[in-house]
Design a protein around this motif. Structure first.
Motif, short mmCIF file in Angstrom:
data_model
loop_
_atom_site.label_atom_id
_atom_site.label_comp_id
_atom_site.label_asym_id
_atom_site.label_seq_id
_atom_site.Cartn_x
_atom_site.Cartn_y
_atom_site.Cartn_z
N SER A 193 0.81 -1.22 0.00
CA SER A 193 0.00 0.00 0.00
C SER A 193 0.84 1.27 0.00
CB SER A 193 -0.89 0.02 1.25
OG SER A 193 -0.08 0.23 2.41
N GLU B 22 8.71 -3.34 -5.05
CA GLU B 22 7.45 -4.11 -5.08
C GLU B 22 7.46 -4.96 -6.34
OE1 GLU B 22 4.61 -4.77 -3.03
OE2 GLU B 22 4.42 -6.12 -4.73
N GLY C 63 12.67 -7.34 -5.24
CA GLY C 63 13.45 -6.82 -4.11
C GLY C 63 14.18 -7.89 -3.32
N1 SAH Z 1 4.79 -2.67 3.64
C1 SAH Z 1 3.47 -2.92 3.12
C2 SAH Z 1 2.96 -4.33 3.42
C3 SAH Z 1 3.75 -5.36 2.68
S1 SAH Z 1 2.86 -6.80 2.17
C4 SAH Z 1 2.49 -1.83 3.52
O1 SAH Z 1 2.86 -0.90 4.26
O2 SAH Z 1 1.36 -1.87 3.05
C5 SAH Z 1 4.18 -7.60 1.33
C6 SAH Z 1 4.44 -7.11 -0.07
O3 SAH Z 1 5.67 -7.70 -0.51
C7 SAH Z 1 3.38 -7.55 -1.09
O4 SAH Z 1 2.86 -6.43 -1.74
C8 SAH Z 1 4.18 -8.42 -2.07
O5 SAH Z 1 3.75 -8.30 -3.41
C9 SAH Z 1 5.58 -7.90 -1.92
N2 SAH Z 1 6.65 -8.79 -2.35
C10 SAH Z 1 6.71 -10.14 -2.26
N3 SAH Z 1 7.87 -10.59 -2.80
C11 SAH Z 1 8.56 -9.49 -3.21
C12 SAH Z 1 9.83 -9.31 -3.85
N4 SAH Z 1 10.62 -10.33 -4.17
N5 SAH Z 1 10.21 -8.04 -4.15
C13 SAH Z 1 9.41 -6.97 -3.84
N6 SAH Z 1 8.20 -7.10 -3.24
C14 SAH Z 1 7.79 -8.34 -2.93
#
Ligand code: SAH
Length: 214
Positions: free
Chosen positions: A89, A109, A137
């Motif tokens: 988000s 993301e 990431g």
């Molecule tokens: N920090 C966020 C919540 C994170 S939910 C907030 O404040 O709303 C975890 C997120 O990590 C998801 O959107 C998912 O798509 C992402 N994610 C998963 N694997 C990832 C990767 N290898 N690189 C970047 N993002 C990743």
């Protein structure tokens, strides 16, 4: 912020204090950043509950208590250069950006729609020291390395090795490490070749994808 939301946010912060969160910088930042604007409208009524809430694509906005524990552990300071894995988000990245200003936070993301969603959300508030990168990431973000602090907001089996090499000496990394279904929050301080670890309790996150993901 609208009066009703402001009151609810104040109540949330009081609750976080009762839960043991002490860092004034973290509590103030939560007070300043309205959480509802990072959620779909049908969830605004529960935006200030201490819960993780669903976003698009099966992802979640993290629980406020969890976020507060992580931000406190990061020992954020003005001028820090930070990397986040998992923008979703954009709420967490805004909380960090407020604390480290004039430092910059780079956030990655892997889901394009969510990177766009976060960009739209962040435009609604006046925060400029954020760069959102649509990429895997789990490999970090070499271009701007090294970082003072690194935060992973998705669960990993083990901390991806590139994140250690992209962390400065004496830098701090916080990540949920474990299985797909439950994780231990780990705080790591890099001191030369040593990685000093501290365990901050059990939490549940959505799984890391990409090269070093599940
Ligand atoms: N920090 C966020 C919540 C994170 S939910 C907030 O404040 O709303 C975890 C997120 O990590 C998801 O959107 C998912 O798509 C992402 N994610 C998963 N694997 C990832 C990767 N290898 N690189 C970047 N993002 C990743």
């Amino acid at each position: 912020m609208q009066e009703g939301f402001k009151l609810e946010n104040q109540k949330l912060v009081e609750h976080l204090k009762l839960m043991g969160i002490k860092d004034e910088k973290v509590l103030n930042s939560i007070l300043q950043v309205p959480r509802h604007i990072f959620l779909p409208k049908n969830l605004w009524k529960v935006a200030y509950s201490d819960d993780a809430l669903p976003l698009e694509q099966g992802q979640t906005i993290s629980q406020p208590y969890t976020v507060a524990v992580m931000l406190e552990a990061l020992e954020l300071k003005k001028g820090d250069k930070v990397l986040e894995v998992g923008t979703a988000s954009g709420w967490n990245v805004c909380l960090i950006a407020k604390i480290i200003d004039p430092g910059i936070i780079y956030t990655t993301e892997i889901i394009k729609e969510l990177a766009e969603f976060a960009k739209k959300n962040i435009k609604k508030i006046d925060i400029k020291n954020i760069e959102i990168i649509h990429t895997d990431g789990s490999q970090g973000y070499e271009k701007e390395a090294p970082y003072d602090k690194i935060i992973m907001t998705c669960a990993c089996k083990e901390v991806p090795p590139p994140l250690f090499s992209q962390l400065k000496d004496n830098g701090i990394l916080v990540a949920p490490v474990g299985s797909k279904f439950s994780q231990q929050m780990i705080k790591i301080i890099k001191q030369g070749k040593n990685l000093n670890k501290d365990y901050l309790g059990d939490f549940i996150f959505v799984p890391l994808k990409g090269k070093y993901g599940f």
